[in-house]
Write a protein that holds these residues in place. Sequence first.
Motif, PDB file in Angstrom:
ATOM      1  N   GLU A  39       8.558   6.641 -10.965  1.00 21.59           N
ATOM      2  CA  GLU A  39       7.809   5.506 -10.419  1.00 21.59           C
ATOM      3  C   GLU A  39       7.263   5.822  -9.040  1.00 21.59           C
ATOM      4  OE1 GLU A  39       6.038   1.892 -11.007  1.00 21.59           O
ATOM      5  OE2 GLU A  39       7.373   2.899 -12.407  1.00 21.59           O
ATOM      6  N   SER A  80       3.374   6.031  -7.958  1.00 27.05           N
ATOM      7  CA  SER A  80       2.901   5.123  -6.912  1.00 27.05           C
ATOM      8  C   SER A  80       2.309   5.849  -5.719  1.00 27.05           C
ATOM      9  CB  SER A  80       4.061   4.226  -6.444  1.00 27.05           C
ATOM     10  OG  SER A  80       4.563   3.445  -7.504  1.00 27.05           O
ATOM     11  N   LYS A  90      10.466  -2.660  -9.858  1.00 24.73           N
ATOM     12  CA  LYS A  90       9.780  -3.953  -9.970  1.00 24.73           C
ATOM     13  C   LYS A  90       8.952  -4.225  -8.711  1.00 24.73           C
ATOM     14  CE  LYS A  90      10.764  -8.879 -10.741  1.00 24.73           C
ATOM     15  NZ  LYS A  90      10.263  -9.454  -9.481  1.00 24.73           N
ATOM     16  N   ALA A  91       9.523  -3.961  -7.530  1.00 26.73           N
ATOM     17  CA  ALA A  91       8.811  -4.208  -6.273  1.00 26.73           C
ATOM     18  C   ALA A  91       7.567  -3.330  -6.161  1.00 26.73           C
ATOM     19  CB  ALA A  91       9.741  -3.967  -5.086  1.00 26.73           C
ATOM     20  N   ARG A 105       5.780  -2.031  -8.644  1.00 24.46           N
ATOM     21  CA  ARG A 105       4.767  -2.416  -9.625  1.00 24.46           C
ATOM     22  C   ARG A 105       4.046  -3.693  -9.219  1.00 24.46           C
ATOM     23  NH1 ARG A 105       7.217  -0.906 -15.637  1.00 24.46           N
ATOM     24  NH2 ARG A 105       7.504   1.329 -15.181  1.00 24.46           N
ATOM     25  N   GLU A 106       4.718  -4.545  -8.486  1.00 19.08           N
ATOM     26  CA  GLU A 106       4.075  -5.776  -8.036  1.00 19.08           C
ATOM     27  C   GLU A 106       3.244  -5.566  -6.784  1.00 19.08           C
ATOM     28  OE1 GLU A 106       7.262  -8.547  -7.622  1.00 19.08           O
ATOM     29  OE2 GLU A 106       7.364  -8.974  -9.784  1.00 19.08           O
ATOM     30  N   ASN A 107       3.552  -4.538  -6.002  1.00 18.12           N
ATOM     31  CA  ASN A 107       2.794  -4.218  -4.792  1.00 18.12           C
ATOM     32  C   ASN A 107       2.887  -2.713  -4.588  1.00 18.12           C
ATOM     33  OD1 ASN A 107       1.667  -3.863  -2.262  1.00 18.12           O
ATOM     34  ND2 ASN A 107       2.702  -5.625  -1.348  1.00 18.12           N
ATOM     35  N   SER A 108       1.859  -1.980  -4.992  1.00 16.52           N
ATOM     36  CA  SER A 108       1.937  -0.517  -5.018  1.00 16.52           C
ATOM     37  C   SER A 108       2.061   0.104  -3.641  1.00 16.52           C
ATOM     38  CB  SER A 108       0.703   0.054  -5.728  1.00 16.52           C
ATOM     39  OG  SER A 108      -0.484  -0.312  -5.031  1.00 16.52           O
ATOM     40  N   PRO A 119       3.667  -1.461  -0.550  1.00 17.85           N
ATOM     41  CA  PRO A 119       4.307  -2.470   0.304  1.00 17.85           C
ATOM     42  C   PRO A 119       4.648  -1.911   1.680  1.00 17.85           C
ATOM     43  CG  PRO A 119       5.910  -1.563  -1.222  1.00 17.85           C
ATOM     44  CD  PRO A 119       4.580  -0.975  -1.591  1.00 17.85           C
ATOM     45  N   GLN A 138       7.592  -6.027   3.661  1.00 12.51           N
ATOM     46  CA  GLN A 138       7.367  -6.587   2.335  1.00 12.51           C
ATOM     47  C   GLN A 138       8.414  -6.082   1.340  1.00 12.51           C
ATOM     48  OE1 GLN A 138       3.316  -5.228   1.964  1.00 12.51           O
ATOM     49  NE2 GLN A 138       2.480  -7.289   2.294  1.00 12.51           N
ATOM     50  N   ALA A 180      11.137  -8.277  -0.851  1.00 10.11           N
ATOM     51  CA  ALA A 180      11.245  -8.153  -2.309  1.00 10.11           C
ATOM     52  C   ALA A 180      12.669  -7.792  -2.724  1.00 10.11           C
ATOM     53  CB  ALA A 180      10.265  -7.100  -2.813  1.00 10.11           C
ATOM     54  N   PHE A 183      16.478 -10.293  -8.384  1.00 12.30           N
ATOM     55  CA  PHE A 183      15.834 -10.793  -9.592  1.00 12.30           C
ATOM     56  C   PHE A 183      16.893 -11.378 -10.504  1.00 12.30           C
ATOM     57  CE2 PHE A 183      17.220  -6.643 -10.745  1.00 12.30           C
ATOM     58  CZ  PHE A 183      17.395  -6.623 -12.124  1.00 12.30           C
TER      59      PHE A 183
END
Length: 337
Positions: A34, A38, A277-278, A280-283, A285, A289, A293, A298
């Motif tokens: 990941e 990213s 997860k963090a 994928r939601e904000n490539s 951050p 941020q 997250a 979660f």
Amino acid sequence: MYFLSIGIGEYVKGNDDLIELRSAEISAQMVAEELIASGASYGIVLTSRLSEGKSGHVVTREDIINALIDIKKRMRADNAQSPRLLVYIMGHAYGDPQFDILFVQPGDAVVNPRERSQLGVSALVQKTIWNGDILSAAVNYRTHDSMRYMDDFLPSQIMPDLTRPLSGLETAMRAQELMQREEQSREQIGFPPEGNPPVPFVILFDNCYATIEQDIVVDAAFFSGIVRGMWDDIVSDGLVFYAAKPGTLTTDIPIPKFLSPTQEGQSMGRLGALLIKALRENSAPSFAQLRSAMEEGFQPDWEAPWKPYSRSSTISGDVAAVQLLPEKAGIGEFDRR
């Protein structure tokens, strides 16, 4: 962006109480993939298998130390101007609930019950990778060769044997004195103009824990002094998260389907899942941020709300504004060891 992703899944004979932890290897691989996807520049993945389908290698203490040093060397070779560092580690560990101390057990270390007591703390420090090793390496990361001496320093290397009070104490005190002189010199002359920027870091201890005797530092004054000073110094230099407070138990989780629908039935670490997860939601951050997250956690369908443990959420303003992964980063690579 540079990273070290560690999954300690296999252990040598003699650790009968430590079950095989394949979720650690899966988590380390998924985190690495990941991060590269990213925009990470380079990373090292340490797992218990040398290659797919081949077992027999266990992750040692030396493997982890050498990987930390090699990443620093890569930063220098790349002439990195504003590097960031992320360290992810999952495996079995021992924790002290009174002092936020975590001892990650390498695959080749056999730890007996006596070493999990106050009297055996020195042996435990020298056999394992305790969180102070990783944190001090991150805090002291510098990209200029003039700080090369930090390559050789880990707090556990100057820990005397408490079962023999005079053994190693002189060496430990000399090392401590050298470190203090270096720090005083640096304060007087500042960093060389050609480099030595601090390196913002994220450390994720995604470990399963067994509890050691509480307040392990009570009878270890020398160790206690190092730890207390270090903990006070690092709180603003980066982000540090634990799957649970050291000394308390945690478990791995089924891989969420939104992360990997093809790996149904397999497990991974909580922090690994949360980091992916963090990203994928904000490539791209910022550290602030990412902290938000991670602190939100979660809530999978299979358990109550959860969020990771962090000793402190205070980070300096300049670190908070840094992006973990630059927006215009290219696709990098990682070495598997």
